[in-house]
Design a protein around this motif. Structure first.
Motif, PDB file in Angstrom:
ATOM      1  N   SER A 194       0.680  -1.334   0.031  1.00  0.00           N
ATOM      2  CA  SER A 194      -0.113   0.055   0.102  1.00  0.00           C
ATOM      3  C   SER A 194       0.892   1.154  -0.199  1.00  0.00           C
ATOM      4  O   SER A 194       0.750   2.240  -0.642  1.00  0.00           O
ATOM      5  CB  SER A 194      -0.788  -0.004   1.251  1.00  0.00           C
ATOM      6  N   ALA A 195       1.758   1.051   0.706  1.00  0.00           N
ATOM      7  CA  ALA A 195       2.987   2.560   0.603  1.00  0.00           C
ATOM      8  C   ALA A 195       3.651   2.616  -0.719  1.00  0.00           C
ATOM      9  O   ALA A 195       3.647   3.811  -1.135  1.00  0.00           O
ATOM     10  CB  ALA A 195       3.778   2.277   1.732  1.00  0.00           C
ATOM     11  N   ILE A 196       3.950   1.291  -1.242  1.00  0.00           N
ATOM     12  CA  ILE A 196       4.516   1.577  -2.528  1.00  0.00           C
ATOM     13  C   ILE A 196       3.524   2.199  -3.783  1.00  0.00           C
ATOM     14  O   ILE A 196       3.717   3.118  -4.484  1.00  0.00           O
ATOM     15  CB  ILE A 196       5.024   0.159  -3.002  1.00  0.00           C
ATOM     16  N   LEU A 197       2.184   1.598  -3.431  1.00  0.00           N
ATOM     17  CA  LEU A 197       1.118   2.169  -4.407  1.00  0.00           C
ATOM     18  C   LEU A 197       0.772   3.895  -4.196  1.00  0.00           C
ATOM     19  O   LEU A 197       0.835   4.531  -5.328  1.00  0.00           O
ATOM     20  CB  LEU A 197      -0.116   1.593  -4.004  1.00  0.00           C
ATOM     21  N   ASP A 198       1.192   4.155  -2.970  1.00  0.00           N
ATOM     22  CA  ASP A 198       1.067   5.723  -2.692  1.00  0.00           C
ATOM     23  C   ASP A 198       2.268   6.452  -3.234  1.00  0.00           C
ATOM     24  O   ASP A 198       2.042   7.439  -3.655  1.00  0.00           O
ATOM     25  CB  ASP A 198       0.952   6.129  -1.111  1.00  0.00           C
ATOM     26  N   GLU A 199       3.226   5.785  -3.311  1.00  0.00           N
ATOM     27  CA  GLU A 199       4.674   6.266  -3.763  1.00  0.00           C
ATOM     28  C   GLU A 199       4.401   6.502  -5.519  1.00  0.00           C
ATOM     29  O   GLU A 199       4.750   7.375  -6.150  1.00  0.00           O
ATOM     30  CB  GLU A 199       5.881   5.447  -3.843  1.00  0.00           C
ATOM     31  N   HIS A 200       3.767   5.369  -5.965  1.00  0.00           N
ATOM     32  CA  HIS A 200       3.495   5.582  -7.524  1.00  0.00           C
ATOM     33  C   HIS A 200       2.317   6.663  -7.764  1.00  0.00           C
ATOM     34  O   HIS A 200       2.582   7.365  -8.664  1.00  0.00           O
ATOM     35  CB  HIS A 200       2.924   4.243  -8.120  1.00  0.00           C
ATOM     36  N   GLY A 201       1.484   6.596  -6.732  1.00  0.00           N
ATOM     37  CA  GLY A 201       0.453   7.807  -7.035  1.00  0.00           C
ATOM     38  C   GLY A 201       1.087   9.176  -6.948  1.00  0.00           C
ATOM     39  O   GLY A 201       0.581   9.825  -7.432  1.00  0.00           O
ATOM     40  N   ALA A 202       1.980   9.280  -5.871  1.00  0.00           N
ATOM     41  CA  ALA A 202       2.770  10.579  -6.031  1.00  0.00           C
ATOM     42  C   ALA A 202       3.347  10.757  -7.200  1.00  0.00           C
ATOM     43  O   ALA A 202       3.518  12.331  -7.751  1.00  0.00           O
ATOM     44  CB  ALA A 202       3.750  10.796  -4.631  1.00  0.00           C
ATOM     45  N   ALA A 203       3.990   9.673  -7.905  1.00  0.00           N
ATOM     46  CA  ALA A 203       4.867  10.175  -9.023  1.00  0.00           C
ATOM     47  C   ALA A 203       3.705  10.347 -10.343  1.00  0.00           C
ATOM     48  O   ALA A 203       4.037  11.251 -11.134  1.00  0.00           O
ATOM     49  CB  ALA A 203       5.611   8.871  -9.499  1.00  0.00           C
ATOM     50  N   VAL A 204       2.528   9.999 -10.159  1.00  0.00           N
ATOM     51  CA  VAL A 204       1.580  10.270 -11.382  1.00  0.00           C
ATOM     52  C   VAL A 204       0.717  11.310 -11.284  1.00  0.00           C
ATOM     53  O   VAL A 204      -0.286  11.588 -11.929  1.00  0.00           O
ATOM     54  CB  VAL A 204       0.824   8.821 -11.895  1.00  0.00           C
ATOM     55  N   GLY A 205       0.657  12.040  -9.870  1.00  0.00           N
ATOM     56  CA  GLY A 205       0.007  13.039  -9.555  1.00  0.00           C
ATOM     57  C   GLY A 205      -1.475  12.714  -8.920  1.00  0.00           C
ATOM     58  O   GLY A 205      -2.529  13.634  -9.031  1.00  0.00           O
ATOM     59  N   ARG A 206      -1.742  11.393  -8.361  1.00  0.00           N
ATOM     60  CA  ARG A 206      -2.840  11.189  -7.781  1.00  0.00           C
ATOM     61  C   ARG A 206      -2.669  10.882  -6.439  1.00  0.00           C
ATOM     62  O   ARG A 206      -1.652   9.939  -5.847  1.00  0.00           O
ATOM     63  CB  ARG A 206      -3.551   9.594  -8.654  1.00  0.00           C
ATOM     64  N   ASP A 207      -3.750  11.224  -5.728  1.00  0.00           N
ATOM     65  CA  ASP A 207      -3.624  10.976  -4.085  1.00  0.00           C
ATOM     66  C   ASP A 207      -4.370   9.618  -4.093  1.00  0.00           C
ATOM     67  O   ASP A 207      -5.494   9.442  -3.512  1.00  0.00           O
ATOM     68  CB  ASP A 207      -4.402  12.027  -3.400  1.00  0.00           C
ATOM     69  N   THR A 208      -3.501   8.540  -4.259  1.00  0.00           N
ATOM     70  CA  THR A 208      -4.011   7.037  -4.091  1.00  0.00           C
ATOM     71  C   THR A 208      -4.494   6.784  -2.680  1.00  0.00           C
ATOM     72  O   THR A 208      -5.315   6.009  -2.456  1.00  0.00           O
ATOM     73  CB  THR A 208      -3.039   6.123  -4.458  1.00  0.00           C
ATOM     74  N   ALA A 209      -3.953   7.347  -1.560  1.00  0.00           N
ATOM     75  CA  ALA A 209      -4.296   7.376  -0.236  1.00  0.00           C
ATOM     76  C   ALA A 209      -5.805   7.432   0.121  1.00  0.00           C
ATOM     77  O   ALA A 209      -6.406   6.504   0.884  1.00  0.00           O
ATOM     78  CB  ALA A 209      -3.547   7.909   0.653  1.00  0.00           C
ATOM     79  N   SER A 210      -6.122   8.436  -0.648  1.00  0.00           N
ATOM     80  CA  SER A 210      -7.835   8.762  -0.355  1.00  0.00           C
ATOM     81  C   SER A 210      -8.498   8.481  -1.634  1.00  0.00           C
ATOM     82  O   SER A 210      -9.857   8.326  -1.477  1.00  0.00           O
ATOM     83  CB  SER A 210      -7.808  10.256  -0.110  1.00  0.00           C
ATOM     84  N   LEU A 211      -8.098   8.075  -2.691  1.00  0.00           N
ATOM     85  CA  LEU A 211      -8.670   7.934  -4.054  1.00  0.00           C
ATOM     86  C   LEU A 211      -8.861   6.465  -4.607  1.00  0.00           C
ATOM     87  O   LEU A 211      -9.771   6.041  -5.317  1.00  0.00           O
ATOM     88  CB  LEU A 211      -8.224   8.901  -5.062  1.00  0.00           C
ATOM     89  N   VAL A 212      -7.969   5.428  -3.828  1.00  0.00           N
ATOM     90  CA  VAL A 212      -7.931   4.209  -4.151  1.00  0.00           C
ATOM     91  C   VAL A 212      -8.464   3.331  -3.061  1.00  0.00           C
ATOM     92  O   VAL A 212      -7.512   3.180  -1.838  1.00  0.00           O
ATOM     93  CB  VAL A 212      -6.664   3.926  -4.825  1.00  0.00           C
ATOM     94  N   THR A 213      -9.474   2.708  -3.179  1.00  0.00           N
ATOM     95  CA  THR A 213     -10.020   1.625  -1.977  1.00  0.00           C
ATOM     96  C   THR A 213      -9.075   0.470  -1.941  1.00  0.00           C
ATOM     97  O   THR A 213      -8.949  -0.086  -2.842  1.00  0.00           O
ATOM     98  CB  THR A 213     -11.444   1.470  -2.145  1.00  0.00           C
ATOM     99  N   ARG A 214      -8.688   0.223  -0.791  1.00  0.00           N
ATOM    100  CA  ARG A 214      -7.899  -1.070  -0.666  1.00  0.00           C
ATOM    101  C   ARG A 214      -9.006  -2.106  -0.322  1.00  0.00           C
ATOM    102  O   ARG A 214      -9.914  -2.329   0.456  1.00  0.00           O
ATOM    103  CB  ARG A 214      -6.900  -0.989   0.638  1.00  0.00           C
ATOM    104  N   SER A 215      -8.773  -3.300  -1.160  1.00  0.00           N
ATOM    105  CA  SER A 215      -9.532  -4.452  -1.140  1.00  0.00           C
ATOM    106  C   SER A 215      -8.614  -5.632  -1.003  1.00  0.00           C
ATOM    107  O   SER A 215      -7.442  -5.662  -1.327  1.00  0.00           O
ATOM    108  CB  SER A 215     -10.306  -4.664  -2.360  1.00  0.00           C
ATOM    109  N   LEU A 216      -9.222  -6.658  -0.009  1.00  0.00           N
ATOM    110  CA  LEU A 216      -8.015  -7.835   0.145  1.00  0.00           C
ATOM    111  C   LEU A 216      -9.027  -9.280   0.305  1.00  0.00           C
ATOM    112  O   LEU A 216     -10.170  -8.968   0.836  1.00  0.00           O
ATOM    113  CB  LEU A 216      -7.483  -7.587   1.742  1.00  0.00           C
ATOM    114  N   ALA A 217      -8.426 -10.182  -0.265  1.00  0.00           N
ATOM    115  CA  ALA A 217      -8.942 -11.448  -0.140  1.00  0.00           C
ATOM    116  C   ALA A 217      -8.816 -11.863   1.420  1.00  0.00           C
ATOM    117  O   ALA A 217      -7.664 -11.957   1.956  1.00  0.00           O
ATOM    118  CB  ALA A 217      -8.317 -12.655  -0.977  1.00  0.00           C
TER     119      ALA A 217
END
Length: 263
Positions: A194-217
């Motif tokens: 999840s932290a790596i996802l947020d790093e990618h989000g910062a790189a592409v200009g999206r606040d993935t922490a708030s915009l991308v829901t985390r889903s888990l099996a």
């Protein structure tokens, strides 16, 4: 996406479209909706993943069209569609149609694909993991452009769920295009990715922490033992699965009770 009151915690169940007659699958979907789950998923394969490899199996998207008519409350979708199996514009139009049939309850779950037997027996080029992820990244703008050009357009901004945990490429695609990220593993794995996802989000200009829901099996997990820790780690969609022919929903029922206790 519809949210459970007060907390935003949601429960999904994947009804595996294998090792069963369609009537048994249809009954399982009805029971899941009556149980109170938020989302009912199938998957996009052509052969069983578990049990008899040549057992009974049904196709994903024709089934979703039937579920759109059968159900009235739950959201529906594939966990997940294989991008390789359909032209992206065709897939977009299929999704738009199911969106309308369901009255705006479709989630477009999509991934790069991995099950080689599907590719080999149905005549698709398997390629490499890298080429399949690149194809997924290229497909996403085409899907959204097709939705924008369609008449009628979708009933809502169809939520896009992307599944997978590849840290360098897949999570970059999630950061760029997904509303929901579906993953697997324990809470430590979830936190790291999840932290790596947020790093990618910062790189592409999206606040993935708030915009991308985390889903888990959470197959087979006891919500009373792991639920609160996963919730604290950011998970908001908890998805278990049920296999044919019996489709035991006991685990899903436990997660629904856990969800409702936090509403």
């Amino acid at each position: 996406m519809t949210q459970t009151p007060a907390t935003g915690v949601r429960v999904g169940v994947q009804i595996q479209p294998q090792q069963a007659d369609y009537g048994q699958i249809r009954d399982a979907v009805l029971r899941a909706e009556d149980l109170g789950v938020d989302i009912v998923f199938n998957w996009d394969h052509f052969f069983p993943l578990y049990g008899d490899p040549d057992g009974k199996h049904f196709e994903c998207w024709t089934m979703l069209g039937a579920w759109a008519e059968q159900t009235s409350r739950v959201e529906i979708g594939a966990l997940v569609t294989c991008n390789s199996y359909r032209n992206p514009d065709l897939l977009a139009d299929m999704a738009r149609t199911v969106d309308h049939i369901s009255g705006g309850r479709l989630i477009l779950g999509i991934g790069a694909g991995w099950f080689e037997r599907d590719y080999d027996e149905f005549g698709y080029e398997f390629g490499t993991a890298g080429s399949r992820i690149a194809d997924l990244a290229a497909a996403m703008p085409r899907i959204r452009a097709r939705w924008a050009a369609a008449n009628p357009t979708p009933t809502r901004d169809i939520p896009v769920m992307i599944g997978g945990g590849g840290e360098r490429k897949t999570l970059r695609v999630v950061a760029e295009h997904a509303d929901v990220w579906h993953s697997f593993g324990d809470v430590e794995t979830l936190r790291r990715k999840s932290a790596i996802l947020d790093e990618h989000g910062a790189a592409v200009g999206r606040d993935t922490a708030s915009l991308v829901t985390r889903s888990l099996a959470v197959d087979g997990s006891d919500p009373d033992e792991v639920g609160d820790e996963l919730l604290a780690a950011g998970v908001r969609l908890f998805t278990c699965s049920a296999g044919g022919p019996d489709y035991d929903l006991t685990n899903a029922a436990a997660w629904v009770r856990w969800r409702d206790a936090r509403a």
